[in-house]
Scaffold this motif. Sequence first.
Motif, PDB file in Angstrom:
ATOM      1  N   GLY A  44       0.817  -1.203   0.000  1.00 15.42           N
ATOM      2  CA  GLY A  44       0.000   0.000   0.000  1.00 15.42           C
ATOM      3  C   GLY A  44       0.853   1.256   0.000  1.00 15.42           C
ATOM      4  O   GLY A  44       1.808   1.365   0.777  1.00 15.42           O
ATOM      5  N   LYS A  46       0.535   5.811  -1.137  1.00 18.17           N
ATOM      6  CA  LYS A  46      -0.313   6.889  -1.617  1.00 18.17           C
ATOM      7  C   LYS A  46      -0.156   6.976  -3.140  1.00 18.17           C
ATOM      8  O   LYS A  46       0.925   6.732  -3.673  1.00 18.17           O
ATOM      9  N   ALA A  87      -3.441   3.301  -0.742  1.00 21.95           N
ATOM     10  CA  ALA A  87      -3.720   3.277   0.697  1.00 21.95           C
ATOM     11  C   ALA A  87      -4.068   4.691   1.154  1.00 21.95           C
ATOM     12  O   ALA A  87      -3.193   5.461   1.566  1.00 21.95           O
ATOM     13  N   SER A  89      -5.489   7.540   3.622  1.00 24.34           N
ATOM     14  CA  SER A  89      -5.233   7.661   5.063  1.00 24.34           C
ATOM     15  C   SER A  89      -6.292   6.965   5.907  1.00 24.34           C
ATOM     16  O   SER A  89      -5.981   6.251   6.863  1.00 24.34           O
ATOM     17  N   ARG A  92      -6.074   2.775   5.893  1.00 21.34           N
ATOM     18  CA  ARG A  92      -4.851   2.005   6.089  1.00 21.34           C
ATOM     19  C   ARG A  92      -4.983   0.881   7.108  1.00 21.34           C
ATOM     20  O   ARG A  92      -4.575  -0.260   6.851  1.00 21.34           O
ATOM     21  N   ILE A 104       2.268  -1.454   4.341  1.00 24.28           N
ATOM     22  CA  ILE A 104       1.923  -0.118   3.856  1.00 24.28           C
ATOM     23  C   ILE A 104       3.046   0.859   4.160  1.00 24.28           C
ATOM     24  O   ILE A 104       3.500   0.969   5.306  1.00 24.28           O
ATOM     25  N   TYR A 108       2.953   7.237   6.821  1.00 27.40           N
ATOM     26  CA  TYR A 108       2.132   6.611   7.858  1.00 27.40           C
ATOM     27  C   TYR A 108       2.771   6.885   9.223  1.00 27.40           C
ATOM     28  O   TYR A 108       3.637   6.141   9.685  1.00 27.40           O
TER      29      TYR A 108
END
Length: 279
Positions: A44, A46, A87, A89, A92, A104, A108
Motif C-alpha cells: 500500500g 499513496k 492506501a 489515510s 490504512r 503499507i 504513515y
Amino acid sequence: MKLRKVTAASATVFALALTATACGGDNSTGGDSGSGGGKTIKVGIKFDQPGLGQKTPQGYAGFDVDVATYVAKKLGYNADQIEWKEAKSADRETMLQRGDVNFIAATYSITPERQEKVDFAGPYLLAHQDVLLRADDTKIKSPKDLNNAKLCSVTGSTSAQNVKDKLAPKAQLQPYPTYSACLPGLQNGAVDALTTDDSILAGYAAQAQFKGKFKLGGFKMTNENYGIGVKKGSDLKAKINKALEEMVADGAWQKAVDKNLGPANYKNEPAPKIGDIKS
C-alpha cells in the motif's frame, strides 16, 4: 462398450482434477507472510503525493515507493512482482487488518492510537510539520509570523487548525479542497503559506513546474515518525526492520531522499534508529 464409458468418465475426472489443481490458489502472497514463496507481494502506498507516493503514466514514483521497493527486494520480490495498492489515510488500518496488503508505506505516522490496531516497522523517516512559502517571502520567519497571514486549510486536515490553535491564533485559514489546489494560490498570493508535513511539502515543491518558486520555512512544529504498517502480530515487522537498516547502511536510503525530495532543498533529519520514536 462399457469399457469405453469407463475410460471416458475417467478422462473427465482426470481433466477436472487438473483444472482444480491449476485454479487451486492465487499466485499472490497470502496472509501476512510476504517472504518469498508467492508470485507477488501487495504493498500500500499513496497514489497522489508527489515525491513520496504517486501514480504516474510511467508507473509509481516517490520516496515511499523507493523504500517499499527496496524492502520488497530484501523479502524476495523484484519490482515487477509488486502489486501496488492505493492506501488512503482513512483506509490504512482496515487494509492491513483484512489482509488486503502485506505492508503499507504511505507517510504513515506512528501513533499510540494506530499501534493499538496495527504494528509498525521503523521508523524510516522523521518528518516535521512545517510551512511552504513563496521563495521570495521575507516576512514569515517563525510560526508567530503566521498571525494575520492567509494560511491554506485543506479539508480533512488538522495541520492548519493546529497552527491557529497553538501557535498563531490570528492566522486566517483559507479553505482549499487539496494541497495541489493550494499551490497556485500560494504562487499567486491568494494565500501566504501552506502547512503539513515537511516531507509532503518538499514533494510538491520538487515538481518541475514549481522549481525555484517555493521554500520550506524549517519550523519543525511537530515530529512525525513515518513507519511501515503491517498486520498486528506479523513476522514481517522484524524482516522489514532488518531491510530498513540495510537500506540506510548501504546508502540507498539517502539516495532515495535526495532523488525525490532534494530538488526542494529538503533538509532531512538523519535516518532514525529502528524503534526510536520521537514524541
